[in-house]
Motif scaffolding. Structure first.
Motif, PDB file in Angstrom:
ATOM      1  N   ARG A  92     -38.926 -17.170  16.350  1.00 27.55           N
ATOM      2  CA  ARG A  92     -39.953 -17.914  15.404  1.00 27.55           C
ATOM      3  C   ARG A  92     -38.912 -16.916  14.687  1.00 27.55           C
ATOM      4  N   GLY A  93     -39.186 -15.181  14.622  1.00 26.57           N
ATOM      5  CA  GLY A  93     -38.813 -14.653  14.016  1.00 26.57           C
ATOM      6  C   GLY A  93     -37.370 -14.437  13.000  1.00 26.57           C
ATOM      7  N   PHE A  94     -36.943 -14.322  14.344  1.00 28.41           N
ATOM      8  CA  PHE A  94     -35.121 -15.261  14.099  1.00 28.41           C
ATOM      9  C   PHE A  94     -34.821 -16.742  13.260  1.00 28.41           C
ATOM     10  N   GLY A  95     -35.661 -16.417  13.398  1.00 25.88           N
ATOM     11  CA  GLY A  95     -35.219 -18.396  12.828  1.00 25.88           C
ATOM     12  C   GLY A  95     -34.948 -19.908  14.275  1.00 25.88           C
TER      13      GLY A  95
END
Length: 92
Positions: free
Chosen positions: A71-74
């Motif tokens: 999620r942090g990297f999209g």
């Protein structure tokens, strides 16, 4: 502990692979000491969850952390069928 089929045995094996034997022994002893302290101090009952329960907890924890990183990297993780299943083997 290494050959034990308990949650502590699974923990010891995982730490042994990650840290090496001496540090794993210390980590497992520390975990056992905290468990005994909790039993004596608070009177909590000891319930042996077993190796499978421990490994499932570990898999869930790893999956949750992987989802958070993705999620942090999209990205979004999508669960796929087990590659060892009969249907996956038939498509190969």
């Amino acid at each position: 502990m290494v050959n034990s089929h308990s949650a502590l045995g699974a923990y010891d094996r995982r730490m042994r692979a990650r840290l090496g034997a001496p540090k794993a022994m210390t980590a497992t002893a520390h975990k056992l000491a905290r468990l005994v302290y909790s039993l004596l101090r608070y009177g909590t009952a000891y319930v042996e969850a077993g190796q499978q329960a421990y490994e499932q907890q570990y898999r869930d924890r790893v999956f949750t952390n992987l989802q958070r990183k993705a999620r942090g990297f999209g990205y979004q993780l999508v669960q796929v069928e087990d590659p060892g299943s009969a249907q996956a083997a038939a498509t190969l």
